[in-house]
Design an enzyme around this catalytic site. Structure first.
Site, PDB file in Angstrom:
ATOM      1  CE  LYS A  91      49.503  22.639  22.325  1.00  0.00           C
ATOM      2  NZ  LYS A  91      49.922  22.794  23.613  1.00  0.00           N
ATOM      3  CB  THR A  92      46.555  24.696  26.750  1.00  0.00           C
ATOM      4  OG1 THR A  92      47.302  24.909  25.869  1.00  0.00           O
ATOM      5  CG2 THR A  92      46.913  24.941  28.261  1.00  0.00           C
ATOM      6  CG  ASP A 145      51.898  20.562  26.118  1.00  0.00           C
ATOM      7  OD1 ASP A 145      51.043  20.466  24.986  1.00  0.00           O
ATOM      8  OD2 ASP A 145      51.877  22.021  26.485  1.00  0.00           O
ATOM      9  CD  GLU A 146      53.319  22.492  21.958  1.00  0.00           C
ATOM     10  OE1 GLU A 146      53.556  21.872  20.916  1.00  0.00           O
ATOM     11  OE2 GLU A 146      52.754  23.452  22.066  1.00  0.00           O
ATOM     12  NE  ARG A 153      50.449  29.989  14.750  1.00  0.00           N
ATOM     13  CZ  ARG A 153      49.840  28.904  15.718  1.00  0.00           C
ATOM     14  NH1 ARG A 153      49.821  29.246  16.955  1.00  0.00           N
ATOM     15  NH2 ARG A 153      49.529  27.925  15.077  1.00  0.00           N
ATOM     16  CD  GLN A 181      50.644  23.851  15.658  1.00  0.00           C
ATOM     17  OE1 GLN A 181      50.947  24.758  15.897  1.00  0.00           O
ATOM     18  NE2 GLN A 181      49.580  23.155  16.301  1.00  0.00           N
TER      19      GLN A 181
END
Length: 858
Positions: free
Chosen positions: A64-65, A252-253, A679, A333
């Site tokens: 995503k980044t 973002d997020e 993770r 998330q």
């Protein structure tokens, strides 16, 4: 002057953009910018879809980044906007710096002129400084940190004659922060919520706090957005300026946004109105909003509400134009509901922005097939989600393992042995992480790693024994063990508050230094004089009496019981019980865990010796170390090997979360499990214990419901390597107490080796030594004291010698009738001498008892 980065516009000539599918557009596309290479089809679609609202659902490890930064690079390279016309919002300064760095790499030069790339608060602060006068502030206003907020609120509580012990300022600060996160001004706080503090005075205190901030020309972090929202609502012309300025908005997020951040974005994301929108109070009724007004008008007239949905449905259903807004996030998330994040913001994106395009990034570049399948199957049990299934083109890899252990100690031992095995196989410790649900779980692992000599680091907080509450408790125990421990005594002499401030401590230091005696003995001497005010003298005398009593109890009371007595009688436990801050409950849990950890040692000195080994380790010296952190702290990180201990009902999912939030809390806990699994790149290992110490009591636990929600085809059940196994007698196999070879002479921890060396040198040894006898430990397996090395207790040691307790063992250099001077009481005459204590008849202050080091000959 015309800036080179922003070419001038020719009046009357409209901006030109290449027509879609035209020659210019196709020629530009054929150039094929390098930053688009390597993107998969979904990522490229997310980058190239520039018009209208776009929601990019980016699963864990889907890049995503890269999508976000490539999208900005694409906007700039295509000439769709200048750098200053792009608003890009992140949650951390680190993320903002990383985006700028990546953009520089993509475009071949450092990114200049992007003033609106930053965090919500940094951008909100910049806007507020420009329009500070509209918020009754000056442009050089100060942003207060949490400590300054609490100090200011304490002043307000005192002014209102409110008991700050019953109603702590830190609790009020938390309430105000929560109201600001929901976009609520003082007049908008519901009366029911205001009644939660100081019998209904919460709203009034909030208003007084805001007024005081204006007088001090200050703002807190919540104001940086709240004042923005108020200015935008009350001054539509200013809102229109920013709406016109920002041609593209990127977030973002987005799943972690709270109500205030949502409202701020919604106001800016509306296309500028052709007519001046009306402010609140200029419309007939709320029901008219949205029918004839511009979209921004309805939002301007709408106050936020405390419900999960900050605005009503009719106010969300805006039909007017919206900007080119792109929000990147993952509803699976969203794990920060406890600090105000609203997962509903991302779930209702299509409702808030009609016609929005939703692009799902489901190709994971991090984890193996089995890990992704397990995580996807787990999160699929949530009802409140938009839905996506992570997949990978990588191999399936190892299955997710689930291991049961007898108790938390065996759990830590088993994980430690697995880590050692991975290390022998060539795995780097940097690629190993242990993710716990609660911070108190870390203590067991930290102790085990010290025993094994495994380097580790705690991410997102201090190590267990470095936490403030643990250091305070240890300081009490250190003074009991060694009255000459000045550092420990100074730490707790006024903790909890006893009215013994810096001046008192300095006086004790001066006396101790002059007489060359410990601080504790200096305190014992000073309380027999009139050096201190009566209240302080009484408090200090009571503390000395308590330590004398605890030291006597040490010989006849178990050290674990003594620790609990000390924490209770000193008032330290009560101090945290009365603290209404969010972390107070966690600190109390840590104190209980500390007492429990002492069971593994035969006496207090042995425990403190072990602590000295733990504290002696240099936390930052090891380059290669195991990472230990909570699941919340692990967001955004990845490791080759991830251990997930404590998957039991009540711990994970957290019983407190279930009690407070019900089904919504359960779904957030499940998202936390999804985050934990994703993770892991190569191996994910889940553990649970059948017995765990909870609230100071051993309890039989039930495996987490999340284990039954994992797919059987992707999970393997394994046997614990910690000494006990499933099966065998009673279903649990042999107890770890049956094989006590590890407790014999082969036991190799540094503390054990030192104790044995001391014993060999001195015969009987000290209180820190361990008895190494051929007693059978197998019979102890039935003992309920699972955490102790031995069920037998050693009787108190008899120390032969002379006990001297007369003053400080010194004789005063003064004589009767000597004329002396005291800095506080003035001139006087010595009338009585008792060791180093003098009774002096002062000319003006009368007769006082003082220590001779505080006077000089006249």
């Amino acid at each position: 002057m015309i800036r080179m980065t922003e070419p001038s516009k020719i009046t009357g000539v409209p901006d030109h953009q290449p027509a879609a599918g035209g020659i210019a557009a196709r020629a530009r596309a054929s150039v094929g910018p390098k930053y688009l290479s390597g993107l998969n089809p979904e990522q490229r679609e997310a980058v190239e879809t520039l018009d209208g609202p776009v929601l990019v659902l980016a699963g864990a490890g889907t890049g995503k980044t890269r999508v976000l930064t490539t999208r900005i690079a694409h906007i700039l390279s295509q000439g769709r906007a200048r750098p200053a016309e792009i608003l890009s919002v992140t949650f951390t300064n680190k993320a903002a710096r990383e985006m700028k760095h990546r953009l520089g790499q993509m475009l071949g030069h450092a990114v200049e002129g992007m003033p609106w790339l930053g965090t919500f608060h940094s951008i909100g602060g910049r806007i507020l400084r420009v329009h500070a006068e509209l918020a009754q502030l000056k442009s050089n206003f100060t942003v207060l940190d949490v400590d300054d907020q609490v100090r200011l609120l304490k002043q307000l509580l005192q002014a209102e004659n409110i008991d700050d012990k019953r109603w702590p300022a830190r609790m009020l600060a938390g309430l105000i922060d929560g109201w600001k996160n929901r976009g609520l001004m003082p007049s908008q706080v519901p009366s029911g919520e205001a009644a939660m503090f100081a019998n209904g005075k919460g709203g009034k205190l909030y208003a007084s706090y805001q007024e005081r901030l204006k007088i001090l020309n200050a703002a807190d972090f919540g104001d940086l957005l709240l004042e923005n929202i108020r200015i935008f609502r009350e001054h539509p012309d200013i809102l229109r300026q920013y709406q016109q300025r920002f041609k593209f908005i990127l977030v973002d997020e987005y799943q972690d946004t709270n109500v205030a951040q949502y409202l701020w974005l919604r106001l800016l994301s509306q296309a500028p109105s052709s007519t001046s929108p009306r402010v609140r109070g200029e419309v007939a009724s709320r029901s008219d909003a949205g029918e004839g007004d511009s979209p921004s008008t309805a939002l301007l007239e709408t106050a936020p509400y405390p419900s999960p949905l900050p605005v009503k449905d009719e106010e969300r259903e805006q039909k007017g134009p919206t900007k080119n807004i792109c929000c990147v996030g993952d509803d699976d998330q969203s794990i920060y509901g406890w600090r105000g994040a609203e997962v509903d913001n991302i779930l209702r994106f299509e409702h808030d922005f009609p016609g929005a395009k939703v692009i799902r990034l489901e190709r994971n570049y991090r984890s193996t097939g089995h890990i992704l399948a397990a995580a996807s199957h787990l999160i699929a049990h949530n009802e409140g989600r938009l839905g996506k299934t992570l997949r990978t083109e990588d191999q399936d890899g190892e299955k997710v393992t689930v291991t049961g252990s007898w108790d938390s100690e065996e759990e830590a031992r088993g994980i430690g042995e697995e880590i050692e095995q991975l290390q022998r196989q060539g795995e780097k410790l940097d690629e190993i992480a242990i993710l716990v649900r609660a911070s108190y779980q870390m203590r067991e692992f930290e102790d085990r790693f010290v025993t094994l000599g495994l380097p580790y680091r705690v991410i997102g907080g201090p190590r267990f024994y470095e936490r403030a509450e643990i250091r305070d408790a240890l300081a009490y125990l250190r003074v009991i063990n060694s009255p000459a421990d000045d550092l420990a005594f100074e730490r707790i002499v006024n903790t909890p508050k006893r009215g013994l401030g810096d001046a008192t401590v300095q006086m004790l230091h001066d006396h101790a230094r002059k007489r060359r005696i410990p601080l504790f003995e200096a305190a014992r001497a000073v309380v027999e004089t009139d050096e201190l005010k009566p209240k302080a003298r009484g408090s200090l005398r009571d503390l000395i009496t308590q330590f004398d009593r605890w030291r006597a109890q040490r010989e006849v009371t178990a050290h674990t019981d003594l620790a609990q007595i000390v924490l209770d009688e000193s008032g330290y436990t009560e101090m945290w019980q009365k603290d209404r801050s969010a972390d107070a409950a966690g600190r109390l849990e840590n104190l209980k865990e500390l007492v429990r950890s002492m069971e593994e040692f035969e006496n207090l000195q042995g425990f403190l010796e072990h602590i000295s080994l733990v504290m002696d380790r240099d936390g930052g010296a090891e380059d290669d170390a195991v990472s230990l952190m909570t699941l919340h702290s692990a967001k955004g990180l990845e490791f080759d090997n991830v251990f997930l201990p404590g998957w039991e009902e009540g711990l994970f999912p957290s019983q407190r979360t279930l009690d407070e939030q019900g089904r919504a809390g359960l779904e957030e806990e499940r998202r936390l499990g999804h985050v934990g699994l994703t993770r892991a790149r190569r191996r994910a290992k889940i553990y649970f214990a059948t017995n765990r110490r909870i609230h100071g009591t051993w309890s039989t636990t039930i495996p987490s419901r999340f284990l039954d929600e994992l797919p059987a085809a992707n999970v393997e059940i394994t046997e614990s390597k910690g000494g006990s196994a499933w099966g065998g007698t009673g279903g649990y196999g042999a107890s770890r107490f049956d094989d006590m070879e590890a407790f014999g002479s082969s036991y190799s921890t540094p503390g054990w080796q030192r104790a044995q060396a001391n014993r060999n040198r001195g015969g009987q040894g000290g209180r820190g030594g361990f008895e190494e006898e051929a007693a059978s430990f197998s019979s102890a397996s039935s003992s309920p004291d699972f955490g102790s090395f031995s069920s037998r207790r050693r009787g108190p040691l008899t120390i032969e010698g002379e006990l001297v307790a007369k003053s400080t063992g010194t004789t005063s250099e003064f004589s009767l009738e000597d004329r002396v001077f005291h800095q506080k009481f003035g001139y006087g005459r010595v009338t009585k001498i008792d060791g180093n204590k003098l009774t002096i008849a002062f000319d003006k202050a009368g007769e006082k008892k003082v220590v001779d080091s505080f006077v000089q000959r006249a």
